[in-house]
Design an enzyme around this catalytic site. Sequence first.
Site, PDB file in Angstrom:
ATOM      1  N   HIS A 124       0.008  68.574 -19.127  1.00 44.83           N
ATOM      2  CA  HIS A 124       0.055  69.588 -20.207  1.00 44.83           C
ATOM      3  C   HIS A 124      -0.369  70.934 -19.627  1.00 44.83           C
ATOM      4  O   HIS A 124      -1.549  71.163 -19.375  1.00 44.83           O
ATOM      5  CB  HIS A 124      -0.896  69.197 -21.344  1.00 44.83           C
ATOM      6  CG  HIS A 124      -0.887  70.146 -22.508  1.00 44.83           C
ATOM      7  ND1 HIS A 124      -0.800  69.711 -23.818  1.00 44.83           N
ATOM      8  CD2 HIS A 124      -0.963  71.502 -22.585  1.00 44.83           C
ATOM      9  CE1 HIS A 124      -0.826  70.759 -24.637  1.00 44.83           C
ATOM     10  NE2 HIS A 124      -0.929  71.865 -23.904  1.00 44.83           N
TER      11      HIS A 124
ATOM     12  N   HIS B 201       0.577  75.425 -19.653  1.00 44.34           N
ATOM     13  CA  HIS B 201       1.338  76.602 -20.076  1.00 44.34           C
ATOM     14  C   HIS B 201       1.545  77.493 -18.857  1.00 44.34           C
ATOM     15  O   HIS B 201       0.571  78.033 -18.324  1.00 44.34           O
ATOM     16  CB  HIS B 201       0.589  77.374 -21.166  1.00 44.34           C
ATOM     17  CG  HIS B 201       0.321  76.532 -22.376  1.00 44.34           C
ATOM     18  ND1 HIS B 201       1.191  76.483 -23.444  1.00 44.34           N
ATOM     19  CD2 HIS B 201      -0.693  75.672 -22.666  1.00 44.34           C
ATOM     20  CE1 HIS B 201       0.704  75.625 -24.350  1.00 44.34           C
ATOM     21  NE2 HIS B 201      -0.432  75.125 -23.900  1.00 44.34           N
ATOM     22  N   LEU B 202       2.792  77.632 -18.440  1.00 45.50           N
ATOM     23  CA  LEU B 202       3.074  78.471 -17.264  1.00 45.50           C
ATOM     24  C   LEU B 202       3.576  79.851 -17.654  1.00 45.50           C
ATOM     25  O   LEU B 202       3.724  80.709 -16.790  1.00 45.50           O
ATOM     26  CB  LEU B 202       4.079  77.774 -16.340  1.00 45.50           C
ATOM     27  CG  LEU B 202       3.596  76.467 -15.696  1.00 45.50           C
ATOM     28  CD1 LEU B 202       4.683  75.887 -14.790  1.00 45.50           C
ATOM     29  CD2 LEU B 202       2.309  76.674 -14.897  1.00 45.50           C
ATOM     30  N   ARG B 203       3.869  80.064 -18.946  1.00 46.60           N
ATOM     31  CA  ARG B 203       4.342  81.372 -19.435  1.00 46.60           C
ATOM     32  C   ARG B 203       5.650  81.769 -18.746  1.00 46.60           C
ATOM     33  O   ARG B 203       6.379  80.932 -18.264  1.00 46.60           O
ATOM     34  CB  ARG B 203       3.271  82.454 -19.269  1.00 46.60           C
ATOM     35  CG  ARG B 203       1.874  82.065 -19.753  1.00 46.60           C
ATOM     36  CD  ARG B 203       1.814  81.686 -21.219  1.00 46.60           C
ATOM     37  NE  ARG B 203       0.439  81.641 -21.721  1.00 46.60           N
ATOM     38  CZ  ARG B 203       0.056  80.925 -22.756  1.00 46.60           C
ATOM     39  NH1 ARG B 203       0.911  80.147 -23.420  1.00 46.60           N
ATOM     40  NH2 ARG B 203      -1.191  80.953 -23.164  1.00 46.60           N
TER      41      ARG B 203
ATOM     42  N   LYS C 269       8.013  68.560 -27.968  1.00 42.40           N
ATOM     43  CA  LYS C 269       6.677  68.956 -28.402  1.00 42.40           C
ATOM     44  C   LYS C 269       6.686  69.344 -29.870  1.00 42.40           C
ATOM     45  O   LYS C 269       7.489  70.171 -30.297  1.00 42.40           O
ATOM     46  CB  LYS C 269       6.221  70.153 -27.554  1.00 42.40           C
ATOM     47  CG  LYS C 269       4.835  70.683 -27.888  1.00 42.40           C
ATOM     48  CD  LYS C 269       3.728  69.729 -27.474  1.00 42.40           C
ATOM     49  CE  LYS C 269       2.379  70.159 -28.015  1.00 42.40           C
ATOM     50  NZ  LYS C 269       1.662  71.057 -27.140  1.00 42.40           N
TER      51      LYS C 269
ATOM     52  N   HIS D 206       0.632  68.645 -30.851  1.00 40.86           N
ATOM     53  CA  HIS D 206      -0.570  69.453 -31.041  1.00 40.86           C
ATOM     54  C   HIS D 206      -1.143  68.970 -32.367  1.00 40.86           C
ATOM     55  O   HIS D 206      -0.610  69.283 -33.434  1.00 40.86           O
ATOM     56  CB  HIS D 206      -0.238  70.953 -31.089  1.00 40.86           C
ATOM     57  CG  HIS D 206      -1.461  71.790 -31.326  1.00 40.86           C
ATOM     58  ND1 HIS D 206      -2.034  72.555 -30.336  1.00 40.86           N
ATOM     59  CD2 HIS D 206      -2.248  71.936 -32.415  1.00 40.86           C
ATOM     60  CE1 HIS D 206      -3.130  73.136 -30.822  1.00 40.86           C
ATOM     61  NE2 HIS D 206      -3.278  72.780 -32.088  1.00 40.86           N
TER      62      HIS D 206
ATOM     63  N   HIS E 249      -4.486  67.202 -25.745  1.00 41.55           N
ATOM     64  CA  HIS E 249      -5.805  67.865 -25.702  1.00 41.55           C
ATOM     65  C   HIS E 249      -6.749  67.395 -26.806  1.00 41.55           C
ATOM     66  O   HIS E 249      -7.148  68.164 -27.668  1.00 41.55           O
ATOM     67  CB  HIS E 249      -5.663  69.388 -25.686  1.00 41.55           C
ATOM     68  CG  HIS E 249      -4.705  70.019 -26.663  1.00 41.55           C
ATOM     69  ND1 HIS E 249      -4.630  69.650 -27.983  1.00 41.55           N
ATOM     70  CD2 HIS E 249      -3.797  71.023 -26.524  1.00 41.55           C
ATOM     71  CE1 HIS E 249      -3.715  70.388 -28.594  1.00 41.55           C
ATOM     72  NE2 HIS E 249      -3.193  71.228 -27.724  1.00 41.55           N
TER      73      HIS E 249
ATOM     74  N   ASP F 265      -4.108  71.731 -20.181  1.00 38.49           N
ATOM     75  CA  ASP F 265      -3.892  72.755 -21.210  1.00 38.49           C
ATOM     76  C   ASP F 265      -4.280  74.138 -20.689  1.00 38.49           C
ATOM     77  O   ASP F 265      -4.770  74.979 -21.457  1.00 38.49           O
ATOM     78  CB  ASP F 265      -4.618  72.429 -22.516  1.00 38.49           C
ATOM     79  CG  ASP F 265      -4.127  73.299 -23.670  1.00 38.49           C
ATOM     80  OD1 ASP F 265      -3.020  73.856 -23.573  1.00 38.49           O
ATOM     81  OD2 ASP F 265      -4.874  73.431 -24.659  1.00 38.49           O
TER      82      ASP F 265
ATOM     83  N   HIS G  87      -4.129  83.980 -20.850  1.00 39.76           N
ATOM     84  CA  HIS G  87      -3.879  85.184 -21.646  1.00 39.76           C
ATOM     85  C   HIS G  87      -4.517  86.341 -20.901  1.00 39.76           C
ATOM     86  O   HIS G  87      -5.612  86.189 -20.343  1.00 39.76           O
ATOM     87  CB  HIS G  87      -4.522  85.080 -23.033  1.00 39.76           C
ATOM     88  CG  HIS G  87      -3.925  84.032 -23.914  1.00 39.76           C
ATOM     89  ND1 HIS G  87      -2.785  84.238 -24.660  1.00 39.76           N
ATOM     90  CD2 HIS G  87      -4.309  82.760 -24.175  1.00 39.76           C
ATOM     91  CE1 HIS G  87      -2.500  83.139 -25.345  1.00 39.76           C
ATOM     92  NE2 HIS G  87      -3.404  82.225 -25.066  1.00 39.76           N
TER      93      HIS G  87
END
Length: 348
Positions: A17, A19-21, A103, A140, A178, A251, A255
């Site tokens: 899990h 987030h690579l953006r 997802k 989620h 998560h 996770d 940002h």
Amino acid sequence: MVTDPSRITIRRPDDWHVHLRDGEMLRAVAPYTARQFARAIVMPNLVPPVTRIDAASAYRDRILAALPDGHGFTPLMTCYLTDDADAEEIARGFAEGVWVAAKLYPANATTNSAHGVTDIARLRPALEAMQRIGMPLLVHGEVTDPAVDIFDREAVFIERTLAPLARDFPALKIVFEHITTAEAVAFVEGAGPTIAATVTPHHMMLNRNAIFEGGIRPHAYCLPVAKRERHRVAVRRAAMSGSPKFFLGTDSAPHAVERKEAACGCAGIFNAPFAIESYLEMFEEDGAIDRFEAFASENGPNFYGLPLNDGTITLERRASEVPTSLPAAGTAIIPFQAGGTLRWRIAG
Ligand SMILES: NC(=O)N[C@@H](CC(=O)O)C(=O)O
Ligand SMILES: [Zn+2]
Ligand SMILES: [Zn+2]
């Protein structure tokens, strides 16, 4: 697994899990994940979200292009489910090997989830197709009902959504992402082999006091939000229990610093730079090093029905200093455990 007091060698791990953006942020963060992990489940909550096969394969190409030569990393793509999820497209993308899972974000539960699902009943054809073809559903797990206390949103999600879903689709593979509560641990442990969970390093390490320690701490804020100490202990024990139902999912959710340190700061903890070192340190602290390789490198692929990785990584007992800030996309990101020192470091 080979261990001695100063080195440990395990099969190459995966991150189930992350987030690579996209764009500049992707180029800044993806190398950290590829440095440690052979594969990662890449979350589809871009703007706009990744809902179509062509968008997922184009995103996969951008991820690969963001990595240094010789990286040996495989991104595992996911489909973002919306109210209009198209069962045929989902099944075709899975058959073509473009995505490996879909997802479910309840609408507005978390970062970039405005296009998420408002009514699970609308997903029935997609979920039936996924159950038939063995494609995992990743959730989620928080309700978005504003009347529910934020610290109860995961437990209430189990009652209102997850338990009925698991009953209606008994053969559907579901990953409860998560997890943060004792209730989630109990649900996963009590369920059949089609239900598993990912565990982040921050939810193993932090309870909710961390968010308010001497002032408001935006870099300890993520969703689901950290809970009471007894929940942290339950989640940490589950990860180290040796049960095949719990596996590594960072996770990591970067940002830019100015979007975290703001009047309304974004949810997400960026732990990618030293994730494997953080997990290992905790397994060592709790005398569970013998279960580390299963958690990091075996339980995930076994659940997804994917082969175990070839090759190994070695961690050595040498201090890793976590920078206080990392440059990214013309700004900076503050990593998890910023300014801290970890006991292990990837060798070589
Ligand atoms: N975990 C987070 O706090 N944030 C994630 C979204 C998510 O995983 O829910 C993000 O994309 O920033
Ligand atoms: Zn999430
Ligand atoms: Zn996430």
